[in-house]
Write a protein that holds these residues in place. Structure first.
Motif, short mmCIF file in Angstrom:
data_model
loop_
_atom_site.label_atom_id
_atom_site.label_comp_id
_atom_site.label_asym_id
_atom_site.label_seq_id
_atom_site.Cartn_x
_atom_site.Cartn_y
_atom_site.Cartn_z
N TRP A 118 0.80 -1.22 0.00
CA TRP A 118 0.00 0.00 0.00
C TRP A 118 0.83 1.27 0.00
O TRP A 118 0.31 2.34 -0.34
N THR A 169 -11.47 4.48 -1.75
CA THR A 169 -10.54 5.07 -0.79
C THR A 169 -11.07 4.96 0.62
O THR A 169 -10.35 4.63 1.57
N TYR A 209 -11.12 1.10 1.85
CA TYR A 209 -9.82 0.54 2.22
C TYR A 209 -9.03 1.47 3.14
O TYR A 209 -7.83 1.24 3.37
N ASN A 210 -9.70 2.53 3.64
CA ASN A 210 -9.09 3.46 4.61
C ASN A 210 -7.82 4.10 4.08
O ASN A 210 -6.87 4.39 4.83
N LEU A 211 -7.75 4.34 2.79
CA LEU A 211 -6.56 4.91 2.18
C LEU A 211 -6.40 6.39 2.46
O LEU A 211 -5.35 6.97 2.15
N GLU A 257 -6.43 7.49 5.46
CA GLU A 257 -5.86 7.51 6.80
C GLU A 257 -4.34 7.31 6.74
O GLU A 257 -3.81 6.81 5.74
N GLN A 269 -4.26 2.72 8.88
CA GLN A 269 -4.76 1.76 7.89
C GLN A 269 -4.47 0.33 8.33
O GLN A 269 -5.35 -0.54 8.30
N TYR A 270 -3.21 0.11 8.73
CA TYR A 270 -2.82 -1.24 9.13
C TYR A 270 -3.57 -1.69 10.38
O TYR A 270 -4.01 -2.84 10.46
N TYR A 296 -7.05 -2.63 9.45
CA TYR A 296 -7.03 -3.89 8.69
C TYR A 296 -6.87 -5.09 9.63
O TYR A 296 -7.55 -6.11 9.48
#
Length: 306
Positions: free
Chosen positions: A28, A53, A56-58, A60, A65-66, A69
């Motif tokens: 990512w 976006t 997938y919390n892109l 942030e 993000q991790y 996830y």
């Protein structure tokens, strides 16, 4: 034994977290647009990009993000691909095929590799020993994709003994299983031969022989079991590697396994797909290695776990 197993299971937690974070970051955090080419030749609409976006919390920071996830992952939610397919469903469909392929490769390693190593070790310096050493050196020197293509042409096309592509049966996995395990098979043969020769020179072997113990018992019960410990260690680690490293073999023989899925995920920058598949592979690898460690006590009674 129970405390040892619990301690090893707890040690898996930081390994899984570290591995998934590295994979997640590599996928990512790469420069470029993760949605490039997802809508064909034309650019994706702004509404689609905004929706993906947010999903997938892109928007942030990477650590957030991790974290989000991993929270979903611990709840059993592996996410969806960009095409809207549940990743867990794809894993359930593909994983049995990859496991079958890896098991067949391990069987070839165990049967051919150990047998060749034992024969070479018992006839050290002879014709068979030199033949095993030279042939395994040749196999180690040849890339896997070359072995796969040659096996397809010779065994599959010219001789017609085995299918050259996967047709959904275990029978069609025999040839790719041999190709996948060929490199490790050579290492197992050489490792088995070296350990057997070393143990045959040990004091306990000379003592057992001097006491009049039959040679078959000296080799089969004492020498062979001790020589298998490094081999079992290698095979245990190799099984985990085979599950994740079958990308080339699955591509050559058109096998819809996890390796094929990971390759496609890397190519298409499917971050959720790659991270989920690698997480499962890491867990399997760690569990297999735990099983191998526990198997040591069965091979050598002197080994005990406190």
């Amino acid at each position: 034994m129970g405390r040892y197993v619990i301690r090893r299971l707890l040690q898996m937690i930081p390994v899984v977290i570290g591995t998934t974070f590295i994979i997640y970051t590599m996928v990512w955090a790469l420069p470029g647009d993760p949605f490039a080419g997802k809508c064909g030749d034309r650019a994706c609409p702004p509404a689609y990009i905004s929706m993906m976006t947010a999903e997938y919390n892109l928007d942030e920071p990477l650590l957030v993000q991790y974290g989000l996830y991993m929270v979903d992952l611990m709840q059993g939610n592996f996410g969806e691909t960009f095409r809207g397919t549940e990743i867990v469903n794809e894993l359930l469909q593909r994983y049995p095929t990859t496991v079958q392929l890896a098991v067949i490769a391990i069987v070839f390693e165990l049967v051919i590799g150990i047998a060749a190593g034992v024969v070479a070790g018992l006839r050290r310096g002879g014709f068979i020993d030199n033949l095993v050493l030279v042939s395994t050196l040749v196999v180690v020197s040849i890339p896997v994709f070359v072995i796969g293509l040659v096996a397809q042409i010779v065994v599959g096309v010219q001789l017609g003994w085995l299918p050259v592509t996967y047709d959904g049966t275990v029978y069609s996995l025999i040839l790719p299983g041999f190709v996948l395990g060929s490199l490790s098979l050579a290492y197992v043969a050489r490792l088995m031969r070296t350990n057997l020769v070393e143990n045959l020179r040990s004091d306990y072997v000379r003592t057992a022989t001097a006491k009049g113990m039959p040679q078959k018992r000296v080799i089969g019960v004492h020498t062979l079991r001790n020589s298998l410990i490094p081999v079992v260690t290698f095979i245990g680690a190799d099984f985990g590697n085979l599950l994740g490293g079958a990308i080339v073999t699955e591509g050559i023989f058109n096998i819809p396994g996890v390796g094929n899925m990971i390759f496609r995920g890397i190519r298409d920058r499917e971050g959720a797909t790659v991270t989920a598949a690698v997480t499962i592979l890491v867990l399997v690898f760690l569990l297999v290695n735990l099983f191998v460690d526990l198997l040591y006590a069965a091979l050598d009674p002197r080994i005990r776990y406190e």
